[in-house]
Design an enzyme around this catalytic site. Sequence first.
Site, PDB file in Angstrom:
ATOM      1  N   HIS A  50     -88.998  37.050-140.394  1.00 30.58           N
ATOM      2  CA  HIS A  50     -89.210  35.827-141.172  1.00 30.58           C
ATOM      3  C   HIS A  50     -88.191  35.809-142.295  1.00 30.58           C
ATOM      4  O   HIS A  50     -87.852  36.856-142.841  1.00 30.58           O
ATOM      5  CB  HIS A  50     -90.634  35.820-141.754  1.00 30.58           C
ATOM      6  CG  HIS A  50     -91.072  34.469-142.182  1.00 30.58           C
ATOM      7  ND1 HIS A  50     -90.742  33.942-143.407  1.00 30.58           N
ATOM      8  CD2 HIS A  50     -91.779  33.508-141.533  1.00 30.58           C
ATOM      9  CE1 HIS A  50     -91.239  32.732-143.497  1.00 30.58           C
ATOM     10  NE2 HIS A  50     -91.870  32.440-142.376  1.00 30.58           N
ATOM     11  N   ASP A  67     -96.747  33.295-135.759  1.00 32.40           N
ATOM     12  CA  ASP A  67     -96.692  32.797-134.388  1.00 32.40           C
ATOM     13  C   ASP A  67     -96.931  33.867-133.340  1.00 32.40           C
ATOM     14  O   ASP A  67     -97.098  33.555-132.166  1.00 32.40           O
ATOM     15  CB  ASP A  67     -95.333  32.145-134.120  1.00 32.40           C
ATOM     16  CG  ASP A  67     -95.227  30.836-134.859  1.00 32.40           C
ATOM     17  OD1 ASP A  67     -96.239  30.127-134.887  1.00 32.40           O
ATOM     18  OD2 ASP A  67     -94.164  30.540-135.407  1.00 32.40           O
TER      19      ASP A  67
HETATM   20  N1  CMC Z   1     -85.550  40.151-133.014  1.00 30.98           N
HETATM   21  C1  CMC Z   1     -84.479  40.965-133.129  1.00 30.98           C
HETATM   22  N2  CMC Z   1     -83.690  41.032-134.234  1.00 30.98           N
HETATM   23  C2  CMC Z   1     -84.013  40.218-135.245  1.00 30.98           C
HETATM   24  C3  CMC Z   1     -85.095  39.330-135.183  1.00 30.98           C
HETATM   25  C4  CMC Z   1     -85.898  39.323-134.020  1.00 30.98           C
HETATM   26  N3  CMC Z   1     -86.935  38.505-133.909  1.00 30.98           N
HETATM   27  N4  CMC Z   1     -85.182  38.613-136.336  1.00 30.98           N
HETATM   28  C5  CMC Z   1     -84.162  39.035-137.083  1.00 30.98           C
HETATM   29  N5  CMC Z   1     -83.456  40.013-136.445  1.00 30.98           N
HETATM   30  C6  CMC Z   1     -82.310  40.782-136.976  1.00 30.98           C
HETATM   31  C7  CMC Z   1     -81.034  39.947-136.949  1.00 30.98           C
HETATM   32  O1  CMC Z   1     -80.332  40.131-135.756  1.00 30.98           O
HETATM   33  C8  CMC Z   1     -80.315  40.501-138.156  1.00 30.98           C
HETATM   34  O2  CMC Z   1     -79.772  41.761-137.799  1.00 30.98           O
HETATM   35  P1  CMC Z   1     -78.385  42.271-138.462  1.00 30.98           P
HETATM   36  O3  CMC Z   1     -78.682  42.411-139.922  1.00 30.98           O
HETATM   37  O4  CMC Z   1     -78.107  43.548-137.765  1.00 30.98           O
HETATM   38  O5  CMC Z   1     -77.373  41.188-138.157  1.00 30.98           O
HETATM   39  C9  CMC Z   1     -81.427  40.776-139.168  1.00 30.98           C
HETATM   40  O6  CMC Z   1     -82.599  41.038-138.359  1.00 30.98           O
HETATM   41  C10 CMC Z   1     -81.709  39.628-140.116  1.00 30.98           C
HETATM   42  O7  CMC Z   1     -81.953  38.464-139.344  1.00 30.98           O
HETATM   43  P2  CMC Z   1     -81.493  37.012-139.733  1.00 30.98           P
HETATM   44  O8  CMC Z   1     -81.354  36.198-138.495  1.00 30.98           O
HETATM   45  O9  CMC Z   1     -80.337  37.083-140.676  1.00 30.98           O
HETATM   46  O10 CMC Z   1     -82.761  36.527-140.556  1.00 30.98           O
HETATM   47  P3  CMC Z   1     -83.124  35.051-140.908  1.00 30.98           P
HETATM   48  O11 CMC Z   1     -83.928  35.109-142.157  1.00 30.98           O
HETATM   49  O12 CMC Z   1     -81.925  34.165-140.895  1.00 30.98           O
HETATM   50  O13 CMC Z   1     -84.049  34.624-139.657  1.00 30.98           O
HETATM   51  C11 CMC Z   1     -85.920  34.158-138.292  1.00 30.98           C
HETATM   52  C12 CMC Z   1     -85.428  34.544-139.704  1.00 30.98           C
HETATM   53  C13 CMC Z   1     -87.439  33.863-138.359  1.00 30.98           C
HETATM   54  C14 CMC Z   1     -85.207  32.876-137.832  1.00 30.98           C
HETATM   55  C15 CMC Z   1     -85.617  35.319-137.324  1.00 30.98           C
HETATM   56  O14 CMC Z   1     -86.295  36.487-137.762  1.00 30.98           O
HETATM   57  C16 CMC Z   1     -85.975  34.994-135.880  1.00 30.98           C
HETATM   58  O15 CMC Z   1     -85.171  34.397-135.158  1.00 30.98           O
HETATM   59  N6  CMC Z   1     -87.223  35.389-135.419  1.00 30.98           N
HETATM   60  C17 CMC Z   1     -87.675  35.036-134.107  1.00 30.98           C
HETATM   61  C18 CMC Z   1     -88.185  33.607-134.100  1.00 30.98           C
HETATM   62  C19 CMC Z   1     -89.513  33.460-134.810  1.00 30.98           C
HETATM   63  O16 CMC Z   1     -90.443  34.222-134.591  1.00 30.98           O
HETATM   64  N7  CMC Z   1     -89.628  32.410-135.653  1.00 30.98           N
HETATM   65  C20 CMC Z   1     -90.869  32.062-136.320  1.00 30.98           C
HETATM   66  C21 CMC Z   1     -90.793  32.136-137.795  1.00 30.98           C
HETATM   67  S1  CMC Z   1     -92.421  32.073-138.550  1.00 30.98           S
HETATM   68  C22 CMC Z   1     -92.924  30.455-138.281  1.00 30.98           C
HETATM   69  C23 CMC Z   1     -92.370  29.515-139.264  1.00 30.98           C
HETATM   70  O17 CMC Z   1     -92.721  29.629-140.464  1.00 30.98           O
HETATM   71  O18 CMC Z   1     -91.612  28.638-138.868  1.00 30.98           O
END
Ligand code: CMC
Length: 431
Positions: A308, A366
């Site tokens: 998240h 989720d």
């Molecule tokens: N699986 C594998 N790696 C992950 C994941 C995941 N679900 N989420 C983040 N990472 C890794 C990402 O690759 C990155 O690694 P590195 O630092 O080595 O490059 C690191 O963790 C940070 O991730 P980020 O993408 O920079 O983080 P963000 O804050 O931009 O993204 C997120 C947050 C929710 C979009 C992401 O965690 C994700 O895609 N999760 C899966 C989708 C999901 O479950 N979304 C629902 C969110 S909760 C409902 C809502 O409030 O909408």
Amino acid sequence: MSKKTVTITDNVSGKSVDFPIREGTHGPDVVDIKTLYGELGYFTYDPGFTSTASCRSDITFIDGDKGVLLYRGYPIDQLAEQSSFLEVSYLLMNGELPTKRELEGFEDSITRHTMVNESIKDFFGGFHYDAHPMAMLTAVVGSLSAFYHDQIDINDPESRRLCAHRILAKMPTIAAAAFKKILGEPFVYPRNELSYAGNLLRMMFARPSEDYEISPVAEKALDQLLILHADHEQNASTSTVRLAGSTGTNPFAAMAAGCAALWGPAHGGANEAVLNMLEEIGSADNVPRFIDKAKDKNDPFRLMGFGHRVYKNYDPRATIIRKTCHEVLDELGMSDDPQLELAMRLEEIALKDDYFVERKLYPNVDFYSGIIYRALGIPTEFFTVLFALGRTPGWIAQWEEMISDPEQRIGRPRQSYTGAAKRDYVAVHKR
Ligand code: CMC
């Protein structure tokens, strides 16, 4: 405003400027950089808004490190266990918990606005049977602006209140109509004597040919899920509602923009993606292979329902929903559900894995909600619609707060232009 300031020194011009710090109730203070461009000639650069507060808000507070979520100061676990979705909606939209009389009045008003104009049915007639319900929800919510356009004066609080009640009341009716459209069954009209969640279940599952008995387990679980999704401060869909609303657009159009933003798999679409992922993983034996895929930077696969932007701890909503998930499956006699077992195994392995530990990736809301929805007989593609229904009071409250904020201006981000420098047009025959 406090007297605290942050001084920014421009090492190019040598000029130093003090910027005021604004204090909040909880959470980091913010540096007010409204005059930065005027003083130093710079914009700030913060893609994804990781360090930027786009507004001041009295509605919801999240402490992502501690896993805290408060609606108007009340902890989410207390509301999820003791309140109801309509009471929480009142709280979010009005700032305080209602008295008994206020709550009855609010429930009565929402109940009496649940019908939609009969012509709305014709919109559904235009969709193909396999249209995604979020496409239908987005389109039909937006189309409500065509029915109430002349009656809404967004500068009049009473007109905004009426519009807010209409949106909250009609969302389940529209959502259920989308559900029936997919099934090819006749629409079911709302009934005033039912609860918000009970009415929604009946409009989704009742058929003209037989009586439908609302399961108290399903009604309670659905109401709680709606509470858990009701607001989450400046997330992508809420920010979209605020941005669209800042232009003075019709509020139904702003809500439709929120639906569109919510649909994506990184936001509200994640609950659907979780179940698709669990189906793809298939069995517990495959979990290590999928964990490896999630860690592989050359593989686009991510563990859906994990991670998240704000929570760097267990999402407090996930803690509540995990418990409810077990209770619902137990009560429905589905406690040996293979997908629940698979989800628990996945969670267990991921929570021990260095990759997820180092990046503070925990299950989010989720991860478990989809398993509950599926147990209630709701198809996967409909999950995000329920998220939208839950988020509606949050969108309304944030839209109202934005409109009535004296500092409100049209939302208009700046940019750092990195394209071609100014150049002269060359006629096509000379290129
Ligand atoms: N699986 C594998 N790696 C992950 C994941 C995941 N679900 N989420 C983040 N990472 C890794 C990402 O690759 C990155 O690694 P590195 O630092 O080595 O490059 C690191 O963790 C940070 O991730 P980020 O993408 O920079 O983080 P963000 O804050 O931009 O993204 C997120 C947050 C929710 C979009 C992401 O965690 C994700 O895609 N999760 C899966 C989708 C999901 O479950 N979304 C629902 C969110 S909760 C409902 C809502 O409030 O909408």
